[in-house]
Design a protein around this motif. Structure first.
Motif, PDB file in Angstrom:
ATOM      1  N   LYS A   2       0.846  -1.192   0.000  1.00  0.00           N
ATOM      2  CA  LYS A   2       0.000   0.000   0.000  1.00  0.00           C
ATOM      3  C   LYS A   2       0.879   1.238   0.000  1.00  0.00           C
ATOM      4  CE  LYS A   2      -3.727  -2.304   2.245  1.00  0.00           C
ATOM      5  NZ  LYS A   2      -5.102  -2.031   2.382  1.00  0.00           N
ATOM      6  N   THR A   3       0.446   2.230  -0.782  1.00  0.00           N
ATOM      7  CA  THR A   3       1.175   3.478  -0.886  1.00  0.00           C
ATOM      8  C   THR A   3       0.216   4.628  -0.642  1.00  0.00           C
ATOM      9  OG1 THR A   3       2.625   2.493  -2.552  1.00  0.00           O
ATOM     10  CG2 THR A   3       2.644   4.897  -2.381  1.00  0.00           C
ATOM     11  N   TYR A   4       0.580   5.520   0.256  1.00  0.00           N
ATOM     12  CA  TYR A   4      -0.191   6.730   0.517  1.00  0.00           C
ATOM     13  C   TYR A   4       0.239   7.767  -0.521  1.00  0.00           C
ATOM     14  CZ  TYR A   4      -1.697  11.040   2.776  1.00  0.00           C
ATOM     15  OH  TYR A   4      -2.264  12.252   3.036  1.00  0.00           O
ATOM     16  N   LYS A  13      -9.099  27.998 -12.112  1.00  0.00           N
ATOM     17  CA  LYS A  13      -9.650  28.844 -11.056  1.00  0.00           C
ATOM     18  C   LYS A  13      -9.367  28.375  -9.637  1.00  0.00           C
ATOM     19  CE  LYS A  13     -13.431  30.175 -14.074  1.00  0.00           C
ATOM     20  NZ  LYS A  13     -14.858  30.153 -14.277  1.00  0.00           N
ATOM     21  N   SER A  14      -9.145  27.097  -9.448  1.00  0.00           N
ATOM     22  CA  SER A  14      -8.991  26.596  -8.079  1.00  0.00           C
ATOM     23  C   SER A  14      -8.184  25.303  -8.060  1.00  0.00           C
ATOM     24  CB  SER A  14     -10.373  26.347  -7.455  1.00  0.00           C
ATOM     25  OG  SER A  14     -11.021  25.302  -8.153  1.00  0.00           O
ATOM     26  N   HIS A  15      -7.980  24.793  -6.846  1.00  0.00           N
ATOM     27  CA  HIS A  15      -7.313  23.508  -6.675  1.00  0.00           C
ATOM     28  C   HIS A  15      -7.850  22.828  -5.425  1.00  0.00           C
ATOM     29  CE1 HIS A  15      -4.870  26.141  -4.136  1.00  0.00           C
ATOM     30  NE2 HIS A  15      -4.565  25.054  -3.447  1.00  0.00           N
ATOM     31  N   LYS A  16      -7.722  21.501  -5.381  1.00  0.00           N
ATOM     32  CA  LYS A  16      -8.152  20.694  -4.233  1.00  0.00           C
ATOM     33  C   LYS A  16      -7.016  19.765  -3.840  1.00  0.00           C
ATOM     34  CE  LYS A  16     -11.626  19.131  -6.662  1.00  0.00           C
ATOM     35  NZ  LYS A  16     -12.757  18.336  -7.118  1.00  0.00           N
ATOM     36  N   HIS A  17      -6.720  19.724  -2.554  1.00  0.00           N
ATOM     37  CA  HIS A  17      -5.724  18.779  -2.031  1.00  0.00           C
ATOM     38  C   HIS A  17      -6.462  17.506  -1.630  1.00  0.00           C
ATOM     39  CE1 HIS A  17      -2.252  21.512  -1.718  1.00  0.00           C
ATOM     40  NE2 HIS A  17      -3.188  22.440  -1.612  1.00  0.00           N
ATOM     41  N   LEU A  18      -6.003  16.375  -2.144  1.00  0.00           N
ATOM     42  CA  LEU A  18      -6.624  15.088  -1.855  1.00  0.00           C
ATOM     43  C   LEU A  18      -5.544  14.058  -1.541  1.00  0.00           C
ATOM     44  CD1 LEU A  18      -9.065  15.129  -4.888  1.00  0.00           C
ATOM     45  CD2 LEU A  18      -9.678  15.580  -2.526  1.00  0.00           C
ATOM     46  N   SER A  19      -5.959  12.939  -1.013  1.00  0.00           N
ATOM     47  CA  SER A  19      -5.027  11.835  -0.772  1.00  0.00           C
ATOM     48  C   SER A  19      -5.776  10.526  -0.935  1.00  0.00           C
ATOM     49  CB  SER A  19      -4.411  11.937   0.616  1.00  0.00           C
ATOM     50  OG  SER A  19      -5.413  11.818   1.591  1.00  0.00           O
ATOM     51  N   GLU A  20      -5.017   9.478  -1.163  1.00  0.00           N
ATOM     52  CA  GLU A  20      -5.606   8.170  -1.373  1.00  0.00           C
ATOM     53  C   GLU A  20      -4.570   7.107  -1.034  1.00  0.00           C
ATOM     54  OE1 GLU A  20      -7.860   6.076  -5.126  1.00  0.00           O
ATOM     55  OE2 GLU A  20      -7.931   8.257  -4.899  1.00  0.00           O
ATOM     56  N   VAL A  21      -5.043   5.973  -0.569  1.00  0.00           N
ATOM     57  CA  VAL A  21      -4.167   4.821  -0.339  1.00  0.00           C
ATOM     58  C   VAL A  21      -4.352   3.889  -1.536  1.00  0.00           C
ATOM     59  CG1 VAL A  21      -3.663   2.845   1.123  1.00  0.00           C
ATOM     60  CG2 VAL A  21      -4.282   5.027   2.163  1.00  0.00           C
ATOM     61  N   VAL A  22      -3.261   3.667  -2.260  1.00  0.00           N
ATOM     62  CA  VAL A  22      -3.288   2.862  -3.471  1.00  0.00           C
ATOM     63  C   VAL A  22      -2.626   1.524  -3.181  1.00  0.00           C
ATOM     64  CG1 VAL A  22      -2.546   2.749  -5.877  1.00  0.00           C
ATOM     65  CG2 VAL A  22      -3.149   4.959  -4.863  1.00  0.00           C
ATOM     66  N   THR A  23      -3.301   0.441  -3.549  1.00  0.00           N
ATOM     67  CA  THR A  23      -2.749  -0.899  -3.373  1.00  0.00           C
ATOM     68  C   THR A  23      -2.077  -1.322  -4.674  1.00  0.00           C
ATOM     69  OG1 THR A  23      -4.501  -1.445  -1.818  1.00  0.00           O
ATOM     70  CG2 THR A  23      -3.293  -3.285  -2.778  1.00  0.00           C
ATOM     71  N   VAL A  60       1.930  15.171  -5.199  1.00  0.00           N
ATOM     72  CA  VAL A  60       2.752  15.948  -4.280  1.00  0.00           C
ATOM     73  C   VAL A  60       3.762  15.057  -3.572  1.00  0.00           C
ATOM     74  CG1 VAL A  60       2.712  17.456  -2.262  1.00  0.00           C
ATOM     75  CG2 VAL A  60       0.892  17.618  -3.969  1.00  0.00           C
ATOM     76  N   SER A  61       3.295  13.925  -3.058  1.00  0.00           N
ATOM     77  CA  SER A  61       4.192  13.006  -2.364  1.00  0.00           C
ATOM     78  C   SER A  61       3.581  11.610  -2.334  1.00  0.00           C
ATOM     79  CB  SER A  61       4.477  13.483  -0.941  1.00  0.00           C
ATOM     80  OG  SER A  61       3.271  13.538  -0.211  1.00  0.00           O
ATOM     81  N   MET A  62       4.438  10.627  -2.056  1.00  0.00           N
ATOM     82  CA  MET A  62       3.971   9.250  -1.897  1.00  0.00           C
ATOM     83  C   MET A  62       4.858   8.542  -0.876  1.00  0.00           C
ATOM     84  SD  MET A  62       5.127   7.551  -5.482  1.00  0.00           S
ATOM     85  CE  MET A  62       5.080   8.958  -6.561  1.00  0.00           C
ATOM     86  N   TYR A  63       4.214   7.731  -0.055  1.00  0.00           N
ATOM     87  CA  TYR A  63       4.924   7.025   1.013  1.00  0.00           C
ATOM     88  C   TYR A  63       4.444   5.586   1.070  1.00  0.00           C
ATOM     89  CZ  TYR A  63       5.775  11.806   2.464  1.00  0.00           C
ATOM     90  OH  TYR A  63       6.132  13.127   2.475  1.00  0.00           O
TER      91      TYR A  63
END
Length: 65
Positions: A2-4, A13-23, A60-63
């Motif tokens: 799993k990777t965050y 016009k805008s932006h959204k910060h999101l995150s997801e756990v990818v298997t 942006v990043s992955m862990y």
């Protein structure tokens, strides 16, 4: 494995910060602490196809979890 993944969806016009756990599938006997970057890039390409034409996805990043 799993990777965050932290990412931004942005348009003019805008932006959204999101995150997801990818298997992803890690190779057997892999002891690396690094995430499987190639798999995450493929995931991002699939995700980009779901977005509107004017939107863009920026990782942006992955862990590794």
């Amino acid at each position: 494995m799993k990777t965050y993944v932290s990412y931004v969806i942005q348009d003019e016009k805008s932006h959204k910060h999101l995150s997801e756990v990818v298997t992803t599938q890690s190779p057997p006997y892999s002891y690396s602490a690094d995430p499987q970057v190639q798999d995450i890039v493929q995931w991002a390409d699939k995700k980009k196809k779901e977005l509107k034409q004017e939107e863009d996805l920026i990782i942006v990043s992955m862990y590794k979890l």
